[in-house]
Structure formats: structure tokens, C-alpha cells
Design an enzyme around this catalytic site. Structure first.
Site, PDB file in Angstrom:
ATOM      1  N   LYS A 152     -14.491  -3.355   9.479  1.00 17.26           N
ATOM      2  CA  LYS A 152     -14.749  -4.050   8.206  1.00 17.26           C
ATOM      3  C   LYS A 152     -13.820  -5.253   8.028  1.00 17.26           C
ATOM      4  CE  LYS A 152     -10.995  -2.409   5.871  1.00 17.26           C
ATOM      5  NZ  LYS A 152     -10.040  -3.100   4.971  1.00 17.26           N
ATOM      6  N   SER A 186      -8.806  -9.501  -0.978  1.00 17.61           N
ATOM      7  CA  SER A 186      -8.909  -9.221   0.454  1.00 17.61           C
ATOM      8  C   SER A 186      -8.261 -10.328   1.282  1.00 17.61           C
ATOM      9  CB  SER A 186     -10.381  -9.076   0.855  1.00 17.61           C
ATOM     10  OG  SER A 186     -10.525  -9.088   2.260  1.00 17.61           O
ATOM     11  N   TRP A 214       0.814  -1.207   0.000  1.00 15.52           N
ATOM     12  CA  TRP A 214       0.000   0.000   0.000  1.00 15.52           C
ATOM     13  C   TRP A 214       0.850   1.261   0.000  1.00 15.52           C
ATOM     14  CZ3 TRP A 214      -3.598   2.130  -2.046  1.00 15.52           C
ATOM     15  CH2 TRP A 214      -4.558   2.976  -1.478  1.00 15.52           C
ATOM     16  N   GLY A 215       1.925   1.253   0.783  1.00 14.88           N
ATOM     17  CA  GLY A 215       2.819   2.409   0.762  1.00 14.88           C
ATOM     18  C   GLY A 215       3.423   2.624  -0.620  1.00 14.88           C
TER      19      GLY A 215
END
Length: 333
Positions: free
Chosen positions: A191, A254, A11-12
């Protein structure tokens, strides 16, 4: 604008790519904890460990070493993005506590030993920082490949929200501002727990009706907890609530959903987590979510069942039976 992203995971790295593409005026650096990883990325112009096959923009700078060495020339208009897991947030905030720049984090969940959300950790260790969170329904691979994505910039400070919009909004990435950081962070944490439950539902082949019911009732749980913690109910109808829940609960990328699928296949929790090769925050935050709900008197039966499953007190089909055996009640949150 100097944008420093601390943490060279998937993600970074994806956000470093996005920021580099957004404007040639941005000076973007991606800071890796591992010097060997940084050297490999500099040489290959890829992050093969976390985002294989995706080229890094030529303008993106790769750094490593103590982050304190890069803080000397920081300006108020600059931006630091903390792209570590929750476990690394506290130490990174402590290192940045004196900077005049805006600071935002990407991690979602609760700190394991304190039960604190990211903004609560920041209030404890670096209260003087102008800080916030960048959150929302997003898989790193899709952002890095310039596929359309929408995020939410959450902070009580307008300057932080503005800095995040300036850094990332443009092209295939839209960034919406929100001052309800409590709601945004509750959505981002809960979530993940609900995605484990939905993965379990799909892994047991319970059907699309069951999945829809689980997501909807999970959203009600999330909203109840958020409102009890001081969030606005409407935040949970937005990107960091419903949006992130739908993505994480149904998307094949996910990790939290994958944990549920593997548990449904009969794998132990240890086997499921080991097979992922990456952090699945829902595994570590589920118990904390449940504990905070209990302390506030908030009813969260799906979360309770997930915790019992992860603790080994319930088997997969037993968890379903517990939820379906609950008495009737009204639908209202």
C-alpha cells in the site's frame, strides 16, 4: 501486564499513549534510543519531535539505554512492541530472541538488503519467539488524539493475538485478530508503493476517476502478490489491505502520498524525501516489491511504473502514459 514499546517515534509514542489509557492495570514503558530525547520527554511530558502538542499520560514510563537491561524480569504474559523502522527490526529481534513474552512489530515493508518481510526476518533471526504484527489503517496523530481507529493483530500464535487485543483494544481503538500474517504484511508493504502512485495521480490533477481506478487496480496487484506468497485473498478486503490502502493513498497525513505529490510538482526524489523529515517506507520498499513480484511471475504494472519513476527512468506524465497504454484485459485478479 507489562507493555514495553521500543522506539519513540510518532507511532510508537501514539500506541504507548493508547496502551496507558486502555487499562490502569497496564504498566507501559516507552523506550527511546536517544537518551536526550528520553530526558526531554520525561521533563516535558510530550514528544515534541514526533507528536507535538500531545500530552503523555502520567502513568507512562520513559526509558532509554540498552534494551537488554530491561529483559531480566520479563514474564510470559508481558508484551514487547517493536516500533522501529524496518531497518531496525533485525537488531531488535536479536536483542529480544530469548524473552518468554509476546513480541509484535509495527513496521511495514521489506528489508532493504534481503527483500524479506518482517515475519521472514523473525523466522531467520529469532524463530523461537511468539511473535506477530500490529497493522492497519492508522495515522499516529489520530490515535494519540483518541480518534476512532481499527487495527489488526496478526500472528500464527493465538497467544500473541490475544496479548495485542488485551493491550490495545478499548475506548476509541478496536483490534481485530487475524492469523494470516503473510497477507497482513503484504498489504502493509504494498500500500505504501501504491500511495506514491496515487499521490502522483492527484498531483498531476488527473481527476477522481483516475484515483478510483488506480486504487482499485492497485488492490488487485496487492492481492495477486499476496496470494502468490501464500496469503488468503480475503485478507486484502480487510483492514490491512483495502483499509490501509485507502487511508494511505488518500489521507493528507500520508508521507508516501506526499512523495507522489512532490514528484508531480517536479521535485527530485532526493528533494521530496528530504522535505518530509520522516521515513516514507514506500520509497525504500518499491523496488523489493517489484523484484519479488518478478521472481514469482506476478504482474504488477503500477508498482513497475513507480519503480521506474523513483529510479529516474520515467517522468511523472510518462508513467501515466505507460499505464494507460497497456492493452485490454479481463478485470479478474
Amino acid at each position: 501486564m507489562q507493555i514495553t514499546i521500543i522506539g519513540a517515534g510518532a507511532w510508537g509514542t501514539a500506541l504507548a499513549i493508547a496502551a496507558s489509557r486502555q487499562s490502569p492495570a497496564h504498566q507501559v514503558s516507552l523506550h527511546a534510543r536517544d537518551a536526550a530525547q528520553a530526558r526531554a520527554m520525561q521533563q516535558q511530558r510530550r514528544n515534541e519531535r514526533y507528536l507535538p502538542g500531545i500530552e503523555l499520560p502520567a502513568a507512562l514510563s520513559i526509558t532509554s539505554g540498552p534494551i537488554e537491561a530491561q529483559l531480566q524480569s520479563t514474564r510470559a504474559e508481558d508484551l514487547f512492541i517493536i516500533a522501529t523502522p524496518m531497518a531496525g527490526l533485525r537488531a531488535t529481534l536479536q536483542a529480544l530472541q530469548g524473552v518468554p513474552a509476546s513480541v509484535a512489530w509495527l513496521c511495514k515493508g521489506f528489508e532493504a538488503d534481503t527483500g524479506l518481510m518482517p515475519h521472514e526476518v523473525q523466522a531467520q533471526v529469532a524463530p523461537q519467539l511468539r511473535a506477530g504484527a500490529l497493522n492497519g489503517p492508522s495515522f499516529a496523530q489520530e490515535v494519540a488524539r483518541t480518534q476512532p481507529t481499527a487495527l489488526v493483530a496478526a500472528s500464527p500464535h493465538a497467544s500473541v493475538r490475544d496479548a495485542l487485543v488485551k493491550a490495545f483494544h478499548g475506548g476509541a481503538l478496536r483490534v481485530y485478530a487475524n492469523d494470516d500474517i503473510v497477507g497482513v504484511e503484504v498489504g502493509g508493504a504494498v500500500k505504501n508503493v501504491l500511495a506514491i502512485a496515487t499521490g502522483l495521480c492527484d498531483g498531476l490533477d488527473l481527476g477522481l476517476n483516475a484515483r478510483a481506478a488506480l486504487i482499485t487496480r492497485g488492490l488487485a496487484e496487492m492481492t495477486r502478490l499476496g496470494v502468490a506468497l501464500g496469503a488468503k485473498a480475503e485478507t486484502f478486503m480487510g483492514l490491512s489491505g483495502l483499509g490501509d490502502l485507502v487511508l494511505t493513498a488518500t489521507g493528507d497525513l500520508s508521507r508516501n502520498r506526499k512523495v507522489g505529490l512532490l514528484l508531480a510538482q517536479g521535485l527530485s526524489l532526493e528533494q521530496a524525501v528530504t522535505s518530509l523529515g520522516h521515513v516514507a517506507e514506500g520509497v525504500y520498499s518499491a523496488r523489493t516489491v517489484w523484484q519479488r513480484a518478478q521472481s514469482l511471475g506476478v504482474d504488477m504494472p503500477i508498482t513497475e511504473a513507480v519503480v521506474a519513476l523513483l529510479d529516474g527512468r520515467l517522468q511523472a506524465r510518462e508513467a501515466v502514459q505507460v499505464l494507460m497504454g497497456r492493452g485490454p484485459r479481463g478485470e479478474a485478479v
